[in-house]
Scaffold this motif. Structure first.
Motif, PDB file in Angstrom:
ATOM      1  N   SER A  86      -7.906  27.549  -7.487  1.00  0.00           N
ATOM      2  CA  SER A  86      -9.008  28.219  -8.188  1.00  0.00           C
ATOM      3  C   SER A  86     -10.017  28.631  -7.405  1.00  0.00           C
ATOM      4  N   GLY A  90     -10.135  32.822  -6.267  1.00  0.00           N
ATOM      5  CA  GLY A  90     -11.573  33.408  -6.270  1.00  0.00           C
ATOM      6  C   GLY A  90     -12.306  34.300  -5.879  1.00  0.00           C
ATOM      7  N   ASN A  91     -12.751  33.104  -4.521  1.00  0.00           N
ATOM      8  CA  ASN A  91     -13.200  33.773  -3.200  1.00  0.00           C
ATOM      9  C   ASN A  91     -12.352  35.127  -2.681  1.00  0.00           C
ATOM     10  N   LEU A  94     -12.651  38.160  -4.707  1.00  0.00           N
ATOM     11  CA  LEU A  94     -13.824  38.194  -4.806  1.00  0.00           C
ATOM     12  C   LEU A  94     -14.125  39.149  -3.570  1.00  0.00           C
ATOM     13  N   ASP A 158     -22.100  40.403 -11.981  1.00  0.00           N
ATOM     14  CA  ASP A 158     -21.012  40.250 -11.189  1.00  0.00           C
ATOM     15  C   ASP A 158     -20.672  42.307 -10.769  1.00  0.00           C
ATOM     16  N   GLN A 310      -8.167  40.955 -10.091  1.00  0.00           N
ATOM     17  CA  GLN A 310      -9.298  40.800 -10.553  1.00  0.00           C
ATOM     18  C   GLN A 310      -8.350  40.288 -12.676  1.00  0.00           C
ATOM     19  N   MET A 313      -7.142  37.037 -11.011  1.00  0.00           N
ATOM     20  CA  MET A 313      -8.730  35.637 -10.860  1.00  0.00           C
ATOM     21  C   MET A 313      -8.819  35.304 -12.525  1.00  0.00           C
ATOM     22  N   PHE A 314      -9.170  36.579 -13.265  1.00  0.00           N
ATOM     23  CA  PHE A 314      -9.435  36.173 -14.674  1.00  0.00           C
ATOM     24  C   PHE A 314      -8.727  34.888 -15.081  1.00  0.00           C
ATOM     25  N   LEU A 317      -9.526  31.310 -13.901  1.00  0.00           N
ATOM     26  CA  LEU A 317      -9.847  30.675 -14.323  1.00  0.00           C
ATOM     27  C   LEU A 317     -10.253  30.317 -15.902  1.00  0.00           C
ATOM     28  N   ALA A 374     -16.847  37.119 -12.811  1.00  0.00           N
ATOM     29  CA  ALA A 374     -16.251  35.812 -12.216  1.00  0.00           C
ATOM     30  C   ALA A 374     -17.071  35.054 -11.263  1.00  0.00           C
ATOM     31  N   VAL A 378     -17.307  31.163 -10.522  1.00  0.00           N
ATOM     32  CA  VAL A 378     -16.592  30.731  -9.271  1.00  0.00           C
ATOM     33  C   VAL A 378     -17.551  28.892  -8.511  1.00  0.00           C
TER      34      VAL A 378
END
Length: 516
Positions: A86, A90-91, A94, A158, A310, A313-314, A317, A374, A378
């Motif tokens: 994750s 996430g990185n 982003l 964010d 997006q 990632m969401f 998470l 996010a 993260v």
């Protein structure tokens, strides 16, 4: 594939391999099952997100909740607790989102937004983190250092949330407010990361038997920001040269080229000890302004990459969260979210924007749209990976803060923009345009003296100035559409700009003001 199964398949003739896969479908279940789940989850989330916008619900909130519903305590029952994966996803996500934001940022917005945004992205983040950290220690009964760590985790706005929700809010903000929010969100991640790592270092140092070197921490701060800016500017300049010289290509290919180059800049800057997040955002801005035609054609493809980032990632998470654990800290976490949104963020914004003569309504709007997305989740993985005590508590609280921000702030952007008067009227809504700009349209080059005489207004001492120059002088700051100055019983309003120059004015007489 690897192992006995793959060795067996490799020794089979081609036709036999086909038969093997045809009759032994479960051999590929490790591909088909996760893929079908991921694809179906994304499809459902996107479909719900499209309908949710009718009720003003954030698209990103739908992805986050969908991940929770699909998780181990939700309807899906999926067990997922891979924090390392994750963190990696996430990185990368982003980085793609920041690149997309940078590609849509024109240098012209710097004239009104750069200085205040830089102050918000540095001092503002630190001040907001400090105030939130003190509240976190009190509300959650944590040691002060752990509270400050949590403040650092949730202290920055964010980029994913700001870029996405401003775009989908349905309102056009005045340039001063819009550029301040976007530039701040694109540049404040390095400060939040620096503060998070600093407090983690201070907390774990006694356990590791090491001491904290204040000079080394200060040097790291300079290195992160310095290499981030230099890496982004240098790589952006070189990539712009390449883009301007490559033969004509499909926009989708250019988009893929931009994403791969951006991720390379992000990773390389990080390896050198700089801020990859800052570098990739600056890289995107350089390209947008030095190779505008090539970038403009690829923006539709970039939009797809950003939304994919997006969504992934969401959703991921959301899958990480265990609702029962979140509920255990629900009330104190909501209290912390309230302190962040109603106290810490407004105090930080007012302190940073005070020297720049923003109107009160602009400051309040910027304070309210301090969206958390996010990035805090993260960043909350950092303490988990570093073995910080109570790190799972910090993660759950950060999740609640993000959920509260997307629910309350994310769904009220359009309403707040109109209520506070920072949203510009739609070009097709003539009654609203007259209410904002007045009934009379003036050429900004007309001398202010004759204009005042014609409308029966007091003639100012500097009557020889052009009306646009007179308004700019009395504003005392770079003008944007919607700025206004009182002129006797009337109001002179900026109606149109030609770059930094006022080109057209609106005049609202006293009768107009009473009527509207």
């Amino acid at each position: 594939m690897a192992g006995p199964l793959s060795d067996t398949i490799a020794r089979l003739p081609f036709g036999s391999r086909f038969a093997f896969f045809h009759h032994r479908g479960p051999a590929l279940d490790f591909v088909n099952i996760p893929l079908s789940i991921a694809a179906a989850l994304t499809l459902v989330s996107v479909s719900l997100g499209l309908f949710s916008t009718r009720w003003g619900i954030s698209f990103l909130l739908v992805f986050l909740v969908a991940g929770m519903v699909a998780g181990e305590q939700g309807l899906g029952g999926l067990q997922f607790n891979d924090f390392v994966l994750s963190f990696w996803v996430g990185n990368v996500a982003l980085a793609v989102i920041l690149l997309d934001g940078g590609l849509r940022t024109a240098f012209s917005t710097f004239r009104v937004g750069l200085k205040p945004s830089l102050l918000l992205a540095t001092l503002g983040v630190a001040l907001c983190a400090a105030l939130t950290g003190v509240a976190a220690a009190a509300l959650l009964k944590l040691p002060l250092l752990h509270g400050m760590l949590l403040g650092a985790i949730v202290g920055s706005t964010d980029a994913a949330a700001v870029f996405a929700l401003l775009k989908r809010s349905g309102v056009t903000l005045n340039e001063r407010v819009g550029s301040t929010l976007e530039i701040e969100s694109g540049m404040n991640d390095p400060m939040a990361i620096f503060l998070t790592l600093m407090f983690i270092t201070i907390i774990v140092a006694p356990q590791a038997g090491t001491t904290v070197d204040a000079l080394a921490i200060a040097g790291s701060f300079v290195q992160q920001f310095g290499l981030g800016v230099l890496g982004g500017v240098g790589a952006g300049y070189l990539m712009a040269v390449v883009l301007n010289r490559v033969p004509h290509a499909d926009p989708g290919v250019i988009g893929l080229m931009l994403v791969s180059a951006g991720l390379t800049v992000f990773a390389a800057t990080g390896l050198l000890g700089g801020s990859g997040f800052l570098a990739v955002y600056v890289f995107g801005m350089m390209l947008a302004n030095r190779a505008p035609e090539r970038v403009r054609g690829a923006l539709s493809a970039m939009d797809g990459y950003a939304w994919l980032a997006q969504a992934g990632m969401f959703l991921l998470l959301g899958l990480l969260v265990t609702p029962s654990r979140v509920l255990d800290t629900g009330l104190p976490a909501l209290g912390l979210a309230a302190v962040l949104m109603l106290v810490a963020r407004p105090v930080a914004v007012w302190a940073c924007l005070l020297p720049f003569r923003y109107q009160a309504r602009e400051v309040w709007f910027i304070a309210w749209v301090g969206l958390r997305g996010a990035v805090p989740i993260v960043l909350a993985v950092f303490p988990l990976l570093a073995g910080v005590p109570d790190s799972m508590l910090l993660f759950n609280v950060a999740f609640v803060v993000v959920l509260a921000s997307l629910t309350l702030q994310g769904t009220s952007i359009a309403w707040a923009g109109r209520r506070l008067g920072v949203a510009l009227p739609d070009s097709e809504d003539e009654p609203l345009r007259r209410a904002v700009f007045g009934d009379f349209v003036l050429d900004a080059q007309a001398p202010i003296g004759p204009v005042c005489e014609f409308y029966g207004l007091p003639v100012p001492p500097d009557a020889h100035l052009q009306a646009g120059d007179w308004l700019q002088q009395h504003l005392g700051k770079p003008a944007v559409v919607g700025d206004a100055v009182q002129l006797g019983s009337a109001v002179l309003i900026v109606r149109a700009m030609d770059g930094p120059i006022i080109s057209m004015l609106g005049l609202k007489l006293e009768a107009d003001q009473h009527a509207h």
